[in-house]
Design a protein around this motif. Structure first.
Motif, PDB file in Angstrom:
ATOM      1  N   LEU A 135     -27.923  50.766  79.628  1.00  0.00           N
ATOM      2  CA  LEU A 135     -28.825  50.472  80.731  1.00  0.00           C
ATOM      3  C   LEU A 135     -30.149  51.199  80.531  1.00  0.00           C
ATOM      4  CD1 LEU A 135     -26.211  49.386  82.100  1.00  0.00           C
ATOM      5  CD2 LEU A 135     -27.152  50.249  84.250  1.00  0.00           C
ATOM      6  N   ASP A 136     -31.231  50.463  80.661  1.00  0.00           N
ATOM      7  CA  ASP A 136     -32.561  51.046  80.527  1.00  0.00           C
ATOM      8  C   ASP A 136     -33.219  51.102  81.900  1.00  0.00           C
ATOM      9  OD1 ASP A 136     -34.760  52.144  79.355  1.00  0.00           O
ATOM     10  OD2 ASP A 136     -35.556  50.272  78.539  1.00  0.00           O
ATOM     11  N   SER A 137     -34.143  52.021  82.077  1.00  0.00           N
ATOM     12  CA  SER A 137     -34.879  52.084  83.334  1.00  0.00           C
ATOM     13  C   SER A 137     -35.783  50.871  83.475  1.00  0.00           C
ATOM     14  CB  SER A 137     -35.713  53.369  83.397  1.00  0.00           C
ATOM     15  OG  SER A 137     -34.879  54.491  83.523  1.00  0.00           O
ATOM     16  N   HIS A 138     -35.938  50.433  84.704  1.00  0.00           N
ATOM     17  CA  HIS A 138     -36.805  49.287  84.980  1.00  0.00           C
ATOM     18  C   HIS A 138     -38.245  49.789  85.027  1.00  0.00           C
ATOM     19  CE1 HIS A 138     -37.996  45.386  86.303  1.00  0.00           C
ATOM     20  NE2 HIS A 138     -38.397  45.791  87.480  1.00  0.00           N
ATOM     21  N   ARG A 139     -39.033  49.476  84.012  1.00  0.00           N
ATOM     22  CA  ARG A 139     -40.371  50.046  83.855  1.00  0.00           C
ATOM     23  C   ARG A 139     -41.464  48.984  83.856  1.00  0.00           C
ATOM     24  NH1 ARG A 139     -40.097  55.665  84.391  1.00  0.00           N
ATOM     25  NH2 ARG A 139     -37.993  56.270  83.825  1.00  0.00           N
ATOM     26  N   ARG A 140     -41.274  47.922  84.619  1.00  0.00           N
ATOM     27  CA  ARG A 140     -42.241  46.828  84.580  1.00  0.00           C
ATOM     28  C   ARG A 140     -43.640  47.296  84.975  1.00  0.00           C
ATOM     29  NH1 ARG A 140     -44.257  42.892  88.145  1.00  0.00           N
ATOM     30  NH2 ARG A 140     -43.082  43.748  89.879  1.00  0.00           N
ATOM     31  N   ALA A 141     -43.742  48.064  86.059  1.00  0.00           N
ATOM     32  CA  ALA A 141     -45.051  48.524  86.512  1.00  0.00           C
ATOM     33  C   ALA A 141     -45.594  49.628  85.618  1.00  0.00           C
ATOM     34  CB  ALA A 141     -44.961  49.014  87.957  1.00  0.00           C
ATOM     35  N   LEU A 146     -49.040  53.043  82.027  1.00  0.00           N
ATOM     36  CA  LEU A 146     -48.732  54.169  81.136  1.00  0.00           C
ATOM     37  C   LEU A 146     -47.813  53.705  80.013  1.00  0.00           C
ATOM     38  CD1 LEU A 146     -48.107  56.766  83.970  1.00  0.00           C
ATOM     39  CD2 LEU A 146     -50.066  56.750  82.436  1.00  0.00           C
ATOM     40  N   ALA A 147     -48.276  52.720  79.288  1.00  0.00           N
ATOM     41  CA  ALA A 147     -47.421  52.068  78.295  1.00  0.00           C
ATOM     42  C   ALA A 147     -47.079  52.953  77.108  1.00  0.00           C
ATOM     43  CB  ALA A 147     -48.106  50.792  77.792  1.00  0.00           C
ATOM     44  N   ARG A 148     -47.831  54.028  76.863  1.00  0.00           N
ATOM     45  CA  ARG A 148     -47.609  54.874  75.693  1.00  0.00           C
ATOM     46  C   ARG A 148     -46.694  56.060  75.984  1.00  0.00           C
ATOM     47  NH1 ARG A 148     -51.892  54.190  71.868  1.00  0.00           N
ATOM     48  NH2 ARG A 148     -53.508  52.773  72.590  1.00  0.00           N
ATOM     49  N   MET A 151     -42.719  57.177  80.574  1.00  0.00           N
ATOM     50  CA  MET A 151     -42.624  56.356  81.776  1.00  0.00           C
ATOM     51  C   MET A 151     -42.704  54.871  81.446  1.00  0.00           C
ATOM     52  SD  MET A 151     -44.852  58.463  84.625  1.00  0.00           S
ATOM     53  CE  MET A 151     -44.467  57.295  85.933  1.00  0.00           C
ATOM     54  N   GLY A 152     -43.408  54.522  80.368  1.00  0.00           N
ATOM     55  CA  GLY A 152     -43.663  53.128  80.088  1.00  0.00           C
ATOM     56  C   GLY A 152     -42.922  52.519  78.923  1.00  0.00           C
ATOM     57  N   VAL A 153     -42.524  53.347  77.928  1.00  0.00           N
ATOM     58  CA  VAL A 153     -41.892  52.766  76.742  1.00  0.00           C
ATOM     59  C   VAL A 153     -40.463  52.337  77.061  1.00  0.00           C
ATOM     60  CG1 VAL A 153     -43.290  54.148  75.165  1.00  0.00           C
ATOM     61  CG2 VAL A 153     -41.068  55.001  75.882  1.00  0.00           C
ATOM     62  N   GLU A 154     -40.029  51.301  76.374  1.00  0.00           N
ATOM     63  CA  GLU A 154     -38.654  50.848  76.549  1.00  0.00           C
ATOM     64  C   GLU A 154     -37.689  51.809  75.857  1.00  0.00           C
ATOM     65  OE1 GLU A 154     -38.267  46.886  75.145  1.00  0.00           O
ATOM     66  OE2 GLU A 154     -39.677  46.039  76.594  1.00  0.00           O
ATOM     67  N   GLY A 155     -36.443  51.774  76.288  1.00  0.00           N
ATOM     68  CA  GLY A 155     -35.434  52.599  75.643  1.00  0.00           C
ATOM     69  C   GLY A 155     -35.257  52.201  74.192  1.00  0.00           C
ATOM     70  N   ALA A 388     -34.379  52.591  89.392  1.00  0.00           N
ATOM     71  CA  ALA A 388     -33.843  51.273  89.024  1.00  0.00           C
ATOM     72  C   ALA A 388     -33.518  51.213  87.541  1.00  0.00           C
ATOM     73  CB  ALA A 388     -34.852  50.177  89.383  1.00  0.00           C
ATOM     74  N   LYS A 389     -32.441  50.495  87.220  1.00  0.00           N
ATOM     75  CA  LYS A 389     -32.020  50.263  85.843  1.00  0.00           C
ATOM     76  C   LYS A 389     -31.643  48.794  85.664  1.00  0.00           C
ATOM     77  CE  LYS A 389     -30.301  54.904  84.734  1.00  0.00           C
ATOM     78  NZ  LYS A 389     -30.989  55.075  83.458  1.00  0.00           N
ATOM     79  N   PHE A 390     -31.554  48.369  84.411  1.00  0.00           N
ATOM     80  CA  PHE A 390     -31.149  46.983  84.158  1.00  0.00           C
ATOM     81  C   PHE A 390     -30.615  46.863  82.742  1.00  0.00           C
ATOM     82  CE2 PHE A 390     -35.075  47.071  81.947  1.00  0.00           C
ATOM     83  CZ  PHE A 390     -35.030  46.042  81.004  1.00  0.00           C
ATOM     84  N   THR A 391     -29.906  45.792  82.491  1.00  0.00           N
ATOM     85  CA  THR A 391     -29.494  45.432  81.146  1.00  0.00           C
ATOM     86  C   THR A 391     -29.484  43.915  81.041  1.00  0.00           C
ATOM     87  OG1 THR A 391     -27.733  45.527  79.490  1.00  0.00           O
ATOM     88  CG2 THR A 391     -27.049  45.549  81.789  1.00  0.00           C
TER      89      THR A 391
END
Length: 508
Positions: A135-141, A146-148, A151-155, A388-391
């Motif tokens: 499960l990864d954190s939901h980081r859409r916003a 802060l994509a770098r 907070m912003g990078v995907e797992g 929030a998390k999702f997979t």
């Protein structure tokens, strides 16, 4: 923003969606008419493709509704889902709205975001699924601002490499060794409060500045500019935090349709980046890369400046740490002061614990009573009220109910902390519930204020110690007295921010 003021915003979103649907239908009709009147196979094919795409996205929307129909929750609208329900108490009162929805529908509530966004399921309990690595954190916003950063990078590998660089400077031991930095900053504010009169109303502002100052001094060491304009710095951080929060619960196109908001967050980002960039430049000039490792400062800034990242990556990573800790910890401390002012027994017990502790303990080794107060405050008043998390890989099961892949799973931390099924006398402020002096005791893992799994807050030890140090200094030097007739309003962005702290600090 109340529900009344949110209505024009909801109407705007509805109009944009409607215009998009109508525009696509008109385009398909015109192209089809052109193709039949010529005739043109290409035009007919284009019209068919446009119509098919519209049908496809509409079908996916209906399928999303269908996939969660077995779960309780308010009825969604086709275009906006449950945005109207989420904004019942305004954008800043979403935590209160979600709490009310759980009171109405139970521990599992399904909610649909606006068209084009993933649906989510809100839980009022800590699920074992939250600890699973897949499960990864939901980081859409976060990814849009802060994509770098963490907070912003995907797992994945990039996320792990960033944590590996920073984690050694934020461990239990590292924070204990540099707790004197937090104490020095806290002492400056305590000394100031000794000389203010009873009418002083700047405590909340001071606590926010203290939190930023503490984090910056710890993270940046001697290269932090103590003369920096903390109010402007914090105001810029607040603008970034507000925008991330706004984008998280609103339609995907909000970042493009409000140019004023975009200019504001862009200016705030540049302002904070300039401050942090100057800090890093001072460090690199003072301690060049050629300096032997044993002569470099032992702090997080040293690790970041030595990391094989771009300058933008370094700045944004440090920015995310400040954003993630500044307002949340000032909120925790303000709520702790309020609860202590209302409970003189706990206040005196904490003071005796402080006086009995050795001054060389560093406030970490003996796990003093003050830390239990911080935990109890986090339980009742989590600064980040939901995570929030999702997979996308597999379905999840929650209390016998299937949640399909792609659904965002969110847990309401304030509902978890006040659940009488988890905590005895859940509404009572009782730091003794975290005591380790024999028998059963509650732990911070019962409500997860810093998240769960591989994406839990990397600075949780620093955040805890920051609050422990300041609360200890306040208890040593002041009686905490409640102040009546002060209306306190709470606004939720990434964290909760109160408008005032209704207490008075009376020097002992």
């Amino acid at each position: 923003m109340s529900m009344k003021s949110a209505r024009p915003l909801l109407s705007l979103y509805r109009a944009i969606y409607t215009a998009g649907v109508v525009g696509a239908l008109l385009a398909a009709t015109l192209v089809l008419w052109f193709g039949l009147s010529r005739p043109s196979r290409t035009a007919i094919l284009v019209a068919a493709i446009l119509a098919a795409l519209l049908i496809l996205v509409a079908t996916r929307r209906l399928t999303g509704f269908h996939s969660l129909r077995h779960l309780p929750g308010p009825k969604p609208s086709f275009l906006l889902g449950n945005m109207g329900d989420l904004l019942a108490d305004g954008h800043g009162g979403r935590h209160e709205t979600l709490q009310a929805l759980h009171d109405e529908f139970g521990p599992i509530v399904r909610l649909h975001s606006a068209w084009g966004s993933s649906p989510f399921v809100s839980l009022s309990y800590v699920s074992p699924n939250l600890h699973k690595k897949e499960l990864d954190s939901h980081r859409r916003a976060d990814r849009t601002v802060l994509a770098r950063s963490l907070m912003g990078v995907e797992g994945g590998e990039l996320h792990r490499s960033h944590r590996q660089v920073m984690s050694p400077a934020l461990t239990h031991r590292s924070v204990a060794e540099r707790a004197h930095v937090l104490r020095d900053v806290s002492t400056r504010y305590v000394d100031t409060w000794k000389h203010v009169d009873e009418s002083y109303d700047g405590l909340q502002s001071d606590l926010r500045d203290w939190s930023v100052h503490c984090l910056s001094a710890y993270l940046f060491g001697d290269d932090w500019d103590v003369q920096a304009d903390l109010h402007e710095y914090h105001r810029a951080l607040g603008a970034i935090e507000e925008e991330v929060s706004f984008r998280a619960f609103h339609p995907f196109f909000v970042r493009w349709i409000f140019p004023r908001r975009l200019r504001r967050v862009t200016a705030a980002y540049r302002q904070v980046a300039a401050v942090l960039g100057a800090v890093m430049s001072r460090r690199e000039q003072r301690v060049p890369a050629s300096c032997p490792a044993h002569q470099r400062p032992d702090d997080l800034l040293n690790r970041v400046t030595q990391a094989p990242w771009s300058s933008e990556d370094r700045v944004e990573e440090m920015m995310s740490l400040i954003l993630g800790g500044a307002d949340p910890m000032s909120y925790v401390l303000s709520q702790a002061l309020v609860m202590l002012s209302l409970d003189t027994h706990v206040q005196e017990k904490a003071r005796k614990s402080i006086e009995a502790a050795s001054p060389d303990d560093g406030d970490l080794n003996r796990d003093p009573y003050v830390r239990n107060i911080v935990y109890e405050t986090l339980r009742l008043f989590p600064p980040v009220p939901f995570s929030a998390k999702f997979t996308n890989e597999r379905a999840l099961e929650e209390r016998g109910e299937k949640i399909p892949p792609g659904t965002v799973v969110m847990w309401m931390k304030n509902a978890v902390g006040k659940d009488p099924g988890v905590f005895r006398e859940a509404g009572r402020f009782n730091p003794d519930r975290f005591s380790t002096d024999g028998g059963e005791h509650d732990t911070i893992n019962s409500f997860l204020p810093f998240g769960a799994g591989p994406r839990h807050c990397v600075g949780n030890r620093l955040a805890e110690q920051q609050c422990v140090v300041m609360l200890t200094e306040i208890l040593r030097n002041f009686q905490i007295i409640p102040v009546q007739h002060i209306d306190v309003e709470f606004h939720s962005t990434i964290s909760v921010v109160p408008s005032a702290v209704p207490v008075r600090l009376v020097p002992r």
